[in-house]
Write a protein that holds these residues in place. Structure first.
Motif, PDB file in Angstrom:
ATOM      1  N   ALA A 200      31.854  35.729  46.431  1.00 42.62           N
ATOM      2  CA  ALA A 200      33.137  35.491  45.781  1.00 42.62           C
ATOM      3  C   ALA A 200      32.947  34.599  44.564  1.00 42.62           C
ATOM      4  O   ALA A 200      32.139  33.668  44.569  1.00 42.62           O
ATOM      5  CB  ALA A 200      34.118  34.848  46.754  1.00 42.62           C
ATOM      6  N   CYS A 201      33.708  34.882  43.508  1.00 47.73           N
ATOM      7  CA  CYS A 201      33.625  34.056  42.296  1.00 47.73           C
ATOM      8  C   CYS A 201      34.706  32.991  42.266  1.00 47.73           C
ATOM      9  O   CYS A 201      34.659  32.081  41.439  1.00 47.73           O
ATOM     10  CB  CYS A 201      33.704  34.930  41.057  1.00 47.73           C
ATOM     11  N   GLY A 202      35.719  33.105  43.144  1.00 50.96           N
ATOM     12  CA  GLY A 202      36.783  32.117  43.187  1.00 50.96           C
ATOM     13  C   GLY A 202      37.481  32.159  44.529  1.00 50.96           C
ATOM     14  O   GLY A 202      37.386  33.143  45.275  1.00 50.96           O
ATOM     15  N   GLY A 203      38.215  31.085  44.830  1.00 49.36           N
ATOM     16  CA  GLY A 203      38.921  31.045  46.107  1.00 49.36           C
ATOM     17  C   GLY A 203      39.818  29.830  46.200  1.00 49.36           C
ATOM     18  O   GLY A 203      39.683  28.867  45.430  1.00 49.36           O
TER      19      GLY A 203
ATOM     20  N   GLY B 170      36.465  29.930  36.756  1.00 51.83           N
ATOM     21  CA  GLY B 170      36.231  29.875  35.317  1.00 51.83           C
ATOM     22  C   GLY B 170      37.324  30.563  34.525  1.00 51.83           C
ATOM     23  O   GLY B 170      37.380  30.451  33.301  1.00 51.83           O
ATOM     24  N   ASN B 171      38.199  31.307  35.206  1.00 49.38           N
ATOM     25  CA  ASN B 171      39.341  31.961  34.570  1.00 49.38           C
ATOM     26  C   ASN B 171      40.594  31.267  35.082  1.00 49.38           C
ATOM     27  O   ASN B 171      41.165  31.646  36.104  1.00 49.38           O
ATOM     28  CB  ASN B 171      39.348  33.449  34.919  1.00 49.38           C
TER      29      ASN B 171
ATOM     30  N   SER C 148      45.314  30.562  38.651  1.00 50.38           N
ATOM     31  CA  SER C 148      46.694  30.131  38.830  1.00 50.38           C
ATOM     32  C   SER C 148      47.554  31.284  39.343  1.00 50.38           C
ATOM     33  O   SER C 148      48.440  31.081  40.194  1.00 50.38           O
ATOM     34  CB  SER C 148      47.255  29.607  37.504  1.00 50.38           C
ATOM     35  N   HIS C 149      47.277  32.491  38.862  1.00 53.30           N
ATOM     36  CA  HIS C 149      48.043  33.662  39.309  1.00 53.30           C
ATOM     37  C   HIS C 149      47.850  33.907  40.801  1.00 53.30           C
ATOM     38  O   HIS C 149      48.812  34.158  41.537  1.00 53.30           O
ATOM     39  CB  HIS C 149      47.615  34.891  38.504  1.00 53.30           C
TER      40      HIS C 149
ATOM     41  N   ARG D  39      36.623  38.559  43.841  1.00 58.98           N
ATOM     42  CA  ARG D  39      35.430  38.968  43.121  1.00 58.98           C
ATOM     43  C   ARG D  39      35.836  39.648  41.820  1.00 58.98           C
ATOM     44  O   ARG D  39      36.926  40.202  41.710  1.00 58.98           O
ATOM     45  CB  ARG D  39      34.624  39.989  43.938  1.00 58.98           C
ATOM     46  N   ASN D  40      34.934  39.646  40.860  1.00 62.47           N
ATOM     47  CA  ASN D  40      35.136  40.443  39.664  1.00 62.47           C
ATOM     48  C   ASN D  40      34.914  41.915  39.999  1.00 62.47           C
ATOM     49  O   ASN D  40      34.152  42.249  40.901  1.00 62.47           O
ATOM     50  CB  ASN D  40      34.175  40.012  38.557  1.00 62.47           C
ATOM     51  N   ASN D  41      35.604  42.784  39.267  1.00 57.23           N
ATOM     52  CA  ASN D  41      35.513  44.246  39.422  1.00 57.23           C
ATOM     53  C   ASN D  41      36.313  44.705  40.632  1.00 57.23           C
ATOM     54  O   ASN D  41      36.757  43.906  41.464  1.00 57.23           O
ATOM     55  CB  ASN D  41      34.061  44.722  39.549  1.00 57.23           C
TER      56      ASN D  41
END
Length: 478
Positions: A191-194, A223-224, A229-230, A275-277
């Protein structure tokens, strides 16, 4: 062109010059051999086949595992049953020049799905030694493969949950282990974020700010910032609270796992990983995240229970004020600071006059309501830096931080003159009996001594009829 299902090997030039009688015997021997081979292979195989030198089926017979009719594939290339045959690095079992023993291939079924087949195949040679085709059989091992895959996933999930639990247990408090365990889960899933949120319980006790739970337990920034926030807003939305089943959502080019865990003694916890994609998460990933969230939620629930126990040990459940132990502990914590700053402090012990008459006249529920109204009145009458507590029954305590005897006497006089207006089935005014005990920083007097002196002074007022205040002038030596 289609061939018969019982086609034979190519005939040699020698056989063409043989007498017809000899040719007939040879053909009978070949057919008998074919029947014996077919009978034996059908005992163990889910399909049997033969192909010619170009890889087209000259014989094909399958059971229900593949669903093809026996004559349906005769004359068709064997590659028709193989997925991505042009790009596959594995050999084509229907055109092999080498013996294949117990090798797995994905074979297309008649309904368009694929089954995993364990194939045994051997090349056929003409009398002159040229490649003439392939003969072989296949055994369906799809169930075994599926079972092994499920077992592998279960083992992986078990190992990941074990590592998460071990990470959390390595901390003195399990809740402190959630952030590193969350990061470990995200890393293992790619995962790239959480984000992990524990909803704030309703009905927080007043003056209990130290025990308030942070709503955001942990955040892994991707990083985004806009997308982070969304997703956070999505987790907070009421619509997301309707389901406790893990979901896979596709949002702005990201795959997002969203799950929520119900617990018995705390507000639900919600978690999102992304995740991205698109199309990169599987349901197994979502189930693993849901299992991890259950572990996190259990730790949050235990933390909430510990806070509740600590709160109950310090606060009075009826009024929300500090109880006797809580009030004395908080005063004791403040005394060293007052001594360093050479400041006084005064304890007021306040008893309600003839409170038992309210219980007799209006009932015990009305009595509880009266105590709650008095508690509100006393809290509103002091500064934010002062302390208010219920010492037991109809006895309250006020600590005037930094106030000397004269300031406290003015406050006690106001209490005794005005009393407290309360509203039950009819308006009433309760009067107070107040005992004071002032502490000089030079004496080093203990809080136990203070409360004993103030309580004795309050009881003296009650015995004298109440609605007055009295000061205990004796102070213990350091």
């Amino acid at each position: 062109m289609k061939y018969g299902s019982m086609s034979t090997m190519p005939s040699s030039s020698a056989s063409e010059s043989s007498p017809p009688e000899q040719d007939g015997k040879l053909m009978d021997a070949l057919l008998a051999s074919r029947r014996r081979w077919k009978s034996l292979t059908q005992l163990v195989a889910d399909f049997i086949f033969e192909t010619d030198d170009e890889g087209h089926f000259t014989f094909f017979e399958a059971g229900p595992a593949l669903g093809w009719n026996d004559q349906e594939l005769i004359g068709d290339p064997g590659s028709r049953l193989l997925p991505f045959v042009n790009s596959a690095p594995t050999p084509n079992p229907f055109q092999t020049r080498n013996v294949i023993r117990s090798r797995r291939f994905w074979i297309k079924r008649a309904d368009g799905t694929f089954g995993c087949m364990l194939i045994y195949a051997t090349p056929l040679l003409s009398p002159t030694g040229q490649h003439a085709g392939v003969r072989g059989l296949g055994i369906d091992v799809s169930d075994e493969i599926s079972s092994n895959a499920d077992l592998a996933v279960a083992r992986l999930h078990s190992e990941i949950v074990r590592r998460i639990t071990a990470t959390m247990r390595s901390r003195a408090l399990s809740r402190l282990g959630i952030p590193p365990a969350f990061d470990e889960l995200a890393a293992m899933l790619g995962a790239c974020g959480g984000i992990l949120i524990s909803e704030r319980p309703e009905g927080k006790v007043e003056n209990d700010d130290d025990d308030a739970e942070e709503e955001i337990v942990h955040r892994l920034q991707s990083g985004n910032a806009a997308f982070d926030s969304h997703v956070e807003n999505l987790v907070r939305q009421s619509e997301a609270k309707l389901s406790f089943e893990p979901e896979i959502l596709q949002i702005e080019g990201h795959d997002v796992i969203l799950c929520r865990s119900r617990v018995r003694y705390n507000a639900p916890a919600a978690m999102a990983l992304w995740r991205n994609n698109l199309g990169v998460w599987s349901q197994d990933d979502a189930n693993l995240a849901d299992a991890a969230l259950a572990t996190f939620a259990s730790a949050l629930e235990m933390s909430a229970l510990n806070r509740a126990l600590a709160r109950n040990a310090r606060f009075d459940p009826l009024t929300g004020m500090l109880n006797r132990n809580g009030l004395l502990a908080e005063i004791s914590r403040r005394l060293p600071r007052l001594d360093r700053e050479r400041l006084s402090g005064t304890l007021l012990v306040i008893g309600l006059d003839r409170f038992s008459e309210i219980n007799v006249r209006f009932g015990f529920e009305a009595g509880d309501s009266a105590l709650q109204q008095v508690a509100t009145y006393l809290r509103d009458a002091i500064r934010p830096t002062d302390l208010a507590g219920r010492l037991g029954g109809d006895i309250f305590g006020l600590w005037l931080d930094g106030a000397d005897h004269f300031v406290a006497a003015e406050r006690a006089e106001a209490f005794c003159q005005h009393g407290a207006a309360i509203f039950l089935s009819e308006p009433l005014t309760l009067t107070f009996s107040v005992g004071l005990a002032a502490r000089n920083w030079e004496t080093g007097e203990s809080v136990e001594s203070l409360i004993d002196r103030a309580s004795f002074a309050m009881r003296s007022v009650k015995l004298a009829g109440g609605a007055r205040w009295h000061t205990s002038l004796e102070e213990s030596s350091p």
